[in-house]
Design an enzyme around this catalytic site. Structure first.
Site: not given
Length: 274
Positions: A182, A189
């Site tokens: 992120c 992620d």
């Protein structure tokens, strides 16, 4: 302001206990697209498929209802929707009385379309196993290649290459080793990615090294997929190309961007890690 640093990401935020569409935080796609050389008209078709696993509201008599939701945001929309704001918005329905599933769909579509700047399609389904079976991404898994890797960010397009000229193939390559972070919180992620193409054969070892080079890269899901599409197209020049990433969920939401040189509608196969 609609830049990531002004979003709810990385900040202590009370959970909404009432319906509030103003919680949705749009972020313009144009900023990152300009960075990687994407301009109008877009060089791809596509959609961002979101799946929500924590959606609930009250029926007209006050009894809770739960459902799974699928949202399809067109890649042509001027904005993405920041994921934490999306989660806060959905949670706000928990104590709201909604007369019917149709009313719920209409409300979700209206609010999300306003935030994205384009029509967002909404599908609600029962929270049951039926219709939500686990399925692997179709294609040849390249993760077992015996190769040395020492690039973990920023993404290194130089790894991408094709084989002998004239060796035209049509194939689908899959990796479960995609990881990015992120851009605001730095949280990882995790995802799987499918590269479907027709053209000169793409070197699988170079492709795997390239995908792993996202490992310490900070960018939103949608932006990573568009970067992959642009880099593969520029370095390998396939006649047709589709890139589909299936990310694991965070906060009850998973995000699955699809970009393709062909105007097509992707399925929504739920991966084992989703």
């Amino acid at each position: 302001m609609t830049t990531p640093e002004h979003s709810p990401l990385g900040k202590t935020t009370p959970y909404a206990d009432h319906y509030d569409p103003s919680l949705l935080f749009p972020i313009p796609r144009s900023i990152k697209r300009e960075e990687i050389g994407i301009s109008e008209p877009l060089p791809f078709h596509g959609v961002d498929i979101w799946n929500a696993y924590e959606l609930s509201w009250l029926d007209a008599r006050g009894k809770p209802v739960v459902a799974l939701a699928e949202f399809r945001v067109p890649a042509t929309s001027p904005n993405i929707i920041e994921s934490k704001s999306f989660k806060l918005y959905l949670n706000g329905f928990a104590q709201e009385r909604i007369a019917s599933a149709t009313e719920m769909i209409d409300t979700l579509s209206r609010d999300l379309s306003a935030a994205a700047g384009a029509t967002v399609d909404v599908l609600l389904s029962a929270a049951s196993e039926q219709g939500h079976a686990i399925a692997d991404l179709d294609g040849e898994l390249i993760d077992m290649l015996e190769i040395d890797i020492d690039d973990y960010g920023p993404p290194k397009a130089e790894h991408l290459r094709t084989g002998a000229p004239g060796d035209v193939v049509e194939e689908t390559l899959v990796s479960n080793l995609l990881r990015s972070n992120c851009p605001v919180t730095g949280q990882p992620d995790w995802g799987s990615v499918q590269i479907r193409y027709r053209g000169e054969r793409i070197d699988a070892s170079g492709l795997l090294r390239y995908l792993v080079s996202f490992r310490n890269h900070n960018e939103f899901h949608e932006q990573c997929v568009e970067r992959i599409f642009v880099d593969v197209m520029a370095r390998c020049a396939p006649q047709e190309l589709s890139v589909y990433a299936r990310y694991t969920r965070r906060g009850g939401l998973d995000i699955n961007p699809f970009r393709s040189s062909v105007d097509m509608v992707p399925g929504n196969p739920r991966g084992a890690r989703q």
